[in-house]
Scaffold this active site. Structure first.
Site, PDB file in Angstrom:
ATOM      1  N   TYR A 146      25.075   2.910 -17.515  1.00 17.72           N
ATOM      2  CA  TYR A 146      24.760   3.600 -18.775  1.00 17.72           C
ATOM      3  C   TYR A 146      24.148   4.979 -18.538  1.00 17.72           C
ATOM      4  O   TYR A 146      23.147   5.367 -19.155  1.00 17.72           O
ATOM      5  CB  TYR A 146      23.811   2.750 -19.639  1.00 17.72           C
ATOM      6  CG  TYR A 146      24.199   1.305 -19.747  1.00 17.72           C
ATOM      7  CD1 TYR A 146      25.443   0.939 -20.268  1.00 17.72           C
ATOM      8  CD2 TYR A 146      23.339   0.301 -19.324  1.00 17.72           C
ATOM      9  CE1 TYR A 146      25.809  -0.400 -20.365  1.00 17.72           C
ATOM     10  CE2 TYR A 146      23.695  -1.028 -19.413  1.00 17.72           C
ATOM     11  CZ  TYR A 146      24.941  -1.383 -19.933  1.00 17.72           C
ATOM     12  OH  TYR A 146      25.303  -2.699 -20.013  1.00 17.72           O
ATOM     13  N   LYS A 188       3.420  -3.922   3.419  1.00 12.18           N
ATOM     14  CA  LYS A 188       2.891  -3.790   2.055  1.00 12.18           C
ATOM     15  C   LYS A 188       3.102  -5.124   1.339  1.00 12.18           C
ATOM     16  O   LYS A 188       3.582  -5.196   0.216  1.00 12.18           O
ATOM     17  CB  LYS A 188       3.583  -2.641   1.307  1.00 12.18           C
ATOM     18  CG  LYS A 188       2.930  -2.283  -0.039  1.00 12.18           C
ATOM     19  CD  LYS A 188       1.469  -1.870   0.096  1.00 12.18           C
ATOM     20  CE  LYS A 188       0.868  -1.538  -1.277  1.00 12.18           C
ATOM     21  NZ  LYS A 188      -0.601  -1.342  -1.209  1.00 12.18           N
ATOM     22  N   ASP A 221      -0.415   2.146   2.743  1.00  9.23           N
ATOM     23  CA  ASP A 221      -1.302   3.158   2.183  1.00  9.23           C
ATOM     24  C   ASP A 221      -2.547   3.338   3.048  1.00  9.23           C
ATOM     25  O   ASP A 221      -2.972   4.461   3.335  1.00  9.23           O
ATOM     26  CB  ASP A 221      -1.670   2.829   0.731  1.00  9.23           C
ATOM     27  CG  ASP A 221      -1.955   1.353   0.501  1.00  9.23           C
ATOM     28  OD1 ASP A 221      -1.770   0.541   1.433  1.00  9.23           O
ATOM     29  OD2 ASP A 221      -2.354   0.996  -0.622  1.00  9.23           O
ATOM     30  N   ASP A 245       9.724   6.570   7.995  1.00 10.30           N
ATOM     31  CA  ASP A 245      10.086   7.937   7.637  1.00 10.30           C
ATOM     32  C   ASP A 245       8.860   8.691   7.131  1.00 10.30           C
ATOM     33  O   ASP A 245       8.597   9.837   7.539  1.00 10.30           O
ATOM     34  CB  ASP A 245      11.180   7.898   6.564  1.00 10.30           C
ATOM     35  CG  ASP A 245      11.900   9.222   6.399  1.00 10.30           C
ATOM     36  OD1 ASP A 245      11.569  10.180   7.123  1.00 10.30           O
ATOM     37  OD2 ASP A 245      12.803   9.299   5.552  1.00 10.30           O
ATOM     38  N   ASP A 249       6.344  11.853   9.254  1.00 10.27           N
ATOM     39  CA  ASP A 249       6.043  13.190   8.748  1.00 10.27           C
ATOM     40  C   ASP A 249       4.538  13.447   8.762  1.00 10.27           C
ATOM     41  O   ASP A 249       4.091  14.566   9.050  1.00 10.27           O
ATOM     42  CB  ASP A 249       6.609  13.377   7.339  1.00 10.27           C
ATOM     43  CG  ASP A 249       8.067  13.798   7.369  1.00 10.27           C
ATOM     44  OD1 ASP A 249       8.653  13.836   8.464  1.00 10.27           O
ATOM     45  OD2 ASP A 249       8.634  14.080   6.298  1.00 10.27           O
TER      46      ASP A 249
END
Length: 356
Positions: A146, A188, A221, A245, A249
């Site tokens: 949609y 997590k 986190d 990933d 960084d």
């Protein structure tokens, strides 16, 4: 007797076309000094190639790469081509077709680099991130329904297989045994109810097989915060595709610049070529100015040499990087005024000194 290697190069876009030749010249000099020779074959697959042909690489591209010893990749990306097109049209097909299921990224504060962290926190940064590279959150399962309506739906499925999770963890434990015998796992499981508890269960199973290796589990986190607040505690970190990933960084940032970050997409069994790349982008804003930092690509080249069994040459290239940084020959992204050619020549000259 000279050892010969056949390497496919894909310079890609932007500064990739500048740093790949620069790094190749450093590796060629290493070969002359340490008794091996590299035959380079360049492929012009890139966003410019896409603009001309409607695809990032030809239909037989993977077949063309298959028989090379390794692949040396520059930077891929252009503002004119959506990132999902460039990534899924080149990098990810290579990773998956050649079972490069390990993404290995070193996070080491090189002598001569300045971390944004306090000196007492940063001075001992030296760890490896082992990222699962073929499945996880970066799956092709899902879709959109949609489109353009208030009822639009987007579904993306994460895929974690036992074989995929086990093999990346076994690789991490093997690495740790050659280092400081410590593996940290990113998870997590308090928020992601199926895949992350499964990841944790497999990690515990593999840990039992290696009682001499210290282990720890961290919610992603909290782990991201620890990379900033206490990075020296880590030795080998194993993570899923998405988590790895993101973490790498952060890793590149805490060692002074994403411009020097390097990565290996590795097929551990050697059934297919592995692929080595810098982790910076194509930087179209400075492309063609001759000021791109070649150190990330050179570090990727050092990783490639090490993977091919040229450990002495690999260590010498890395030492040349540190000595060049200590001599304060730096491109503008590191606060200097040197050109790509200046840094490359310094690396070659310093490499010769290291070899002597």
């Amino acid at each position: 007797m000279t050892r010969d290697y056949r390497i496919a190069t894909i310079p890609g876009d932007g500064i990739g076309r500048e740093v790949v030749p620069a790094a190749a010249s450093v590796l060629d000099r290493a070969g002359a000094l340490f008794g091996f020779e590299i035959e380079w074959t360049e492929f012009d697959w890139s966003c410019a190639y896409y603009a001309e042909h409607g695809c990032m690489m030809p239909a037989d591209g993977l077949d063309l790469l298959r028989d090379f010893d390794q692949i040396f990749l520059g930077a891929v990306g252009s503002p004119e081509v959506p990132d999902d097109v460039s990534l899924w049209g080149l990098l990810i097909p290579i990773r998956r077709a050649f079972q490069q299921y390990i993404n290995l990224r070193p996070v080491t504060l090189l002598p001569g680099m300045t971390s944004p962290l306090r000196k007492d926190i940063a001075e001992s940064i030296d760890f490896l991130v082992v990222r699962e590279n073929n499945e996880g959150e970066y799956s092709e399962i899902g879709g959109r329904l949609y489109r353009g309506t208030p009822q639009e739906i987007a579904v993306q499925e994460a895929v974690f297989t036992r074989i995929g999770v086990e093999r990346v963890m076994r690789y991490a434990f093997a690495l740790a045994k050659s280092r400081r015998k410590n593996v940290a796992s990113a998870t997590k499981s308090n928020g992601i109810i199926h895949t992350m508890p499964f990841w944790d269960e497999v990690f515990r199973d593999i840990s039992i097989e290696h009682p001499d290796v210290e282990t720890s589990q961290h919610h992603i986190d909290a782990l991201a915060a620890k990379f900033v607040l206490a990075p020296a505690q880590f030795d080998v970190v194993v993570a899923s595709n998405l988590f790895g990933d993101i973490l790498t960084d952060i890793g590149a940032a805490i060692i002074g610049s994403i411009g020097i970050g390097a990565s290996g997409n590795i097929n551990p069994e050697g059934d297919f070529p592995s692929m080595f790349e810098s982790v910076h982008g194509s930087a179209p804003d400075i492309a063609g100015l001759g000021i791109a930092n070649p150190l990330g690509q050179v570090w990727a080249g050092s990783m490639m040499l090490d993977h091919m069994g040229e450990a002495t040459a690999a260590a010498a290239v890395k030492e040349a990087m540190s000595r060049t940084l200590l001599s304060d020959i730096r491109t503008p992204d590191l606060g200097g005024d040197a050109t790509t050619a200046d840094v490359t020549q310094s690396l070659i000259t310093t490499l010769e000194e290291v070899a002597r």
